[in-house]
Enzyme design. Structure first.
Site, PDB file in Angstrom:
ATOM      1  CE  LYS A  27      -2.969   0.538   3.529  1.00 30.26           C
ATOM      2  NZ  LYS A  27      -2.701   1.802   4.244  1.00 30.26           N
ATOM      3  CB  SER A  28       3.872   2.255   1.922  1.00 32.55           C
ATOM      4  OG  SER A  28       3.325   2.147   3.205  1.00 32.55           O
ATOM      5  NE  ARG A 128      -5.769   8.005  10.827  1.00 35.58           N
ATOM      6  CZ  ARG A 128      -5.108   7.232   9.975  1.00 35.58           C
ATOM      7  NH1 ARG A 128      -5.750   6.722   8.927  1.00 35.58           N
ATOM      8  NH2 ARG A 128      -3.838   6.970  10.154  1.00 35.58           N
ATOM      9  CB  SER A 174       4.978   9.937  11.306  1.00 35.13           C
ATOM     10  OG  SER A 174       4.100  10.048  10.201  1.00 35.13           O
ATOM     11  CG  ASP A 327       0.217   0.044   9.544  1.00 31.34           C
ATOM     12  OD1 ASP A 327      -0.172   0.910  10.357  1.00 31.34           O
ATOM     13  OD2 ASP A 327       0.605   0.326   8.394  1.00 31.34           O
ATOM     14  NE  ARG A 358      -5.210  -0.086  13.020  1.00 28.97           N
ATOM     15  CZ  ARG A 358      -4.540   0.149  11.915  1.00 28.97           C
ATOM     16  NH1 ARG A 358      -3.232   0.246  11.935  1.00 28.97           N
ATOM     17  NH2 ARG A 358      -5.180   0.259  10.765  1.00 28.97           N
ATOM     18  NE  ARG A 401      -2.775  -1.874   8.402  1.00 26.66           N
ATOM     19  CZ  ARG A 401      -2.445  -2.283   7.177  1.00 26.66           C
ATOM     20  NH1 ARG A 401      -2.535  -3.570   6.862  1.00 26.66           N
ATOM     21  NH2 ARG A 401      -2.041  -1.432   6.253  1.00 26.66           N
TER      22      ARG A 401
END
Ligand code: S3P
Length: 444
Positions: A27-28, A128, A174, A327, A358, A401
Site C-alpha cells: 500500500k505504501s 485523525r 512517521s 500496523d 487501535r 486491520r
C-alpha cells in the site's frame, strides 16, 4: 463507497491451512508510485499496484490535480505526470475515503505547488490528526485556508507559490510526516532536511532516488536519521514493480502459525528491514518462518515466506521496534493471545491515531473474546495461555486491520469470532476472504 448496511462475518476453527498465496501490492509503495509518477514529466508504468479503495482514491486525486492516470490491466497502471510544481487546481473536493497515507502525502505535494485544494475523507479519517502535516508545510509557505476543529478534515490548503526549504525534526516517527515534508521540498530551492529520532519506512527516499532526485540518508548522527533532499529536481519516469505488502501478509502469516498443522507459503513479500518488525518478533516468540528465494527488484528486497504452525511464547516487544511494525500490532496481539506466557508491547501511543484508536479497539476486541488484556500507559499487555475462548463479536470501527486480525483469531479460538463489518477490508486487501478460504479457512 461502502454499503450502507454493515456486513458481518464469522471465522471458526479450521483444518490446517495449506497452500501458496500472494497478497496484494504494498500500500505504501502504491500510493507513492502514483503520487511521484504524477510529479514526473512523461510516462511512469506501474505493475502490481494495490487496487484497494485507499489507493484508488489516491489515483482519483492525482487525476484531479492534472495527471493522466490510466488502468491498462490488472494491477497495471500508467501515469503521465505534470512535473514538480506543475499540479493544477482541482475542480472538486479531494476525497481520500479511509486513507491517511493518501491524504497526508497529497497534502505535501499540494503544499509545494501554487494550487488550492480541499481535502476530505470518511468518518474515520475525519477523526485523525492533520495538524502534524499542516505544521511543517506552513513553515514552508503553505497556508491553511480552513479546517475543522483541532486540525481535522475537511481542510482547504493553499500551496506555496515559492516554497522554502526547511530542516524539520519529526515530532513522532512517521513516514507520512516525513514524506509530506519531502514532497513539498521537491519544489523548494536548496536542501530540505528531515530528521527522525527513529527510522520510519523509507519508501519515499528510495522511490525519489529511483525517479532521479538527489536524496542523501545519514544514519549515524546522535539525533537519529537525517534525510537531505536537493530541491527542484526534474523527476524522470521510471517503471515501478510493487512487491507484495508485508502488512497484508501479516494476517495469513499469523493464521498459519496459530492453526495447528498449517504450512503456508506467501510469495514475493517485501522484506525491507524497516517493515519486518513483526517477523522479528514472531521469530522471538518461537515462530517457524523461513525466508526463501530472496531477490531484489528496483531497490526493494522481497522473498517467499514459508510459515508453519508453531508453539508461541510470550515476549517483550521494545518500543524502539514500533515504527517497523506499526500496523501489525492488532494481529500480533491476536498471536500473543495464543502464546504461552505474557506478551508486553511497549510504546504504542501512535496506535491511537490510526484508522481507529487501535490500542483501545484491539484491547476491547480481545476482551470480547475472553482475553484479559491490559493497557498500561502506552503499553499493551496480553496474557497468553493457549487457546482463547472466542465467541465474541468484534466492533471494527471502520478499521480494516482490526477486521482482518480478528477473523484470524476465530480460525483457531475455541468458539467462532465474528466481526461486525467486513467492508473496510476492501481499503487495503480486496480478495482477503477468498484468499483465506483458498488456504482452507472457514469463514461464513
Ligand atoms: C504509512 C505510514 C504509517 C502507517 C501507514 C502507512 C506510509 O503511518 O501506519 O499505514 O505509507 O507512509 P505513520 O507515518 O503516520 O506512522
Amino acid at each position: 463507497m461502502h454499503a450502507a448496511a454493515p456486513s458481518p462475518l464469522a471465522a471458526r476453527r479450521s483444518p490446517p491451512l495449506r497452500g501458496r498465496a500472494r497478497v496484494p501490492g504494498d500500500k505504501s509503495i502504491s500510493h507513492r508510485a502514483l503520487i511521484f509518477g504524477a510529479l514526473t514529466v512523461g510516462e511512469t508504468r506501474i505493475s502490481g499496484l494495490l487496487e484497494g479503495e485507499d489507493v484508488i482514491n489516491t489515483s482519483k486525486a492525482t487525476r484531479a490535480l492534472g495527471a493522466e492516470v490510466e488502468r491498462t490491466g490488472e494491477g497495471e497502471w500508467r501515469v503521465h505526470g505534470v512535473g514538480v510544481g506543475g499540479l493544477r487546481p482541482p475542480s472538486s473536493v479531494l476525497d481520500f475515503g479511509n486513507s491517511g497515507t493518501g491524504c497526508r502525502l497529497v497534502m505535501g505535494a499540494v503544499a509545494g505547488s501554487p494550487v488550492t485544494a480541499t481535502f476530505d475523507g470518511d468518518a474515520s479519517l475525519r477523526k485523525r490528526p492533520m495538524q502534524r502535516i499542516l505544521d511543517p508545510v506552513e513553515l514552508m509557505g503553505a497556508r491553511t485556508v480552513s479546517m475543522s476543529e483541532h486540525g481535522r478534515l475537511p481542510i482547504t490548503l493553499a500551496g506555496a507559490r515559492d516554497p522554502m526549504p526547511i530542516v524539520y525534526r519529526t515530532p513522532v516517527p512517521s513516514a507520512q510526516i516525513k514524506s509530506a515534508v519531502l514532497l513539498a521540498g521537491l519544489s523548494a530551492p536548496g536542501e530540505t532536511i528531515v530528521i527522525e529520532a527513529q527510522a520510519s519506512r523509507d519508501h519515499t527516499e528510495r522511490l525519489l532516488s529511483h525517479f532521479g532526485a538527489e536524496v542523501k540518508v545519514e544514519n549515524d548522527g546522535a539525533e537519529g536519521r537525517k534525510i537531505t533532499l536537493r530541491g527542484e529536481p526534474e523527476l524522470v519516469p521510471a517503471p515501478v514493480v510493487v512487491p507484495a505488502d508485508p502488512s497484508s501478509a501479516a494476517f495469513p502469516m499469523v493464521a498459519a502459525l496459530i492453526v495447528p498443522g498449517s504450512e503456508v507459503i506467501l510469495t514475493g513479500v517485501m522484506t525491507n528491514p524497516l517493515r519486518t518488525g513483526l517477523i522479528t518478533t514472531l521469530r522471538e516468540m518461537g515462530a517457524d518462518i523461513e525466508t526463501l528465494n530472496v531477490r531484489h527488484d528496483l531497490g526493494e528486497e522481497m522473498a517467499d515466506l514459508r510459515v508453519c504452525a508453531s508453539a508461541l511464547r510470550g515476549v517483550e516487544v521494545p518500543a524502539a521496534r514500533a515504527p517497523s511494525m506499526i500496523d501489525e500490532y492488532p494481529v500480533l496481539a491476536v498471536a500473543a493471545s495464543f502464546a504461552e506466557g505474557t506478551t508486553v508491547m511497549r510504546g504504542l501511543g501512535e496506535l491511537r491515531t490510526k484508522e481507529s484508536d487501535r490500542l483501545a479497539v484491539t484491547a476491547d476486541a480481545l476482551r470480547a473474546n475472553g482475553v484479559a488484556v491490559e493497557i498500561d500507559g502506552d503499553d499493551l499487555i496480553v496474557p497468553g495461555g493457549g487457546r482463547p475462548a472466542g465467541g465474541g463479536v468484534v466492533a471494527t470501527h471502520m478499521d480494516h486491520r482490526i477486521a482482518m486480525g480478528f477473523l484470524v483469531m476465530g480460525l483457531a479460538s475455541e468458539r467462532p469470532v465474528a466481526i461486525d463489518d467486513v467492508s473496510f477490508i476492501a481499503t487495503s486487501f480486496p480478495g482477503y476472504v477468498p484468499m483465506l478460504r483458498s488456504l482452507g479457512a472457514e469463514l461464513s
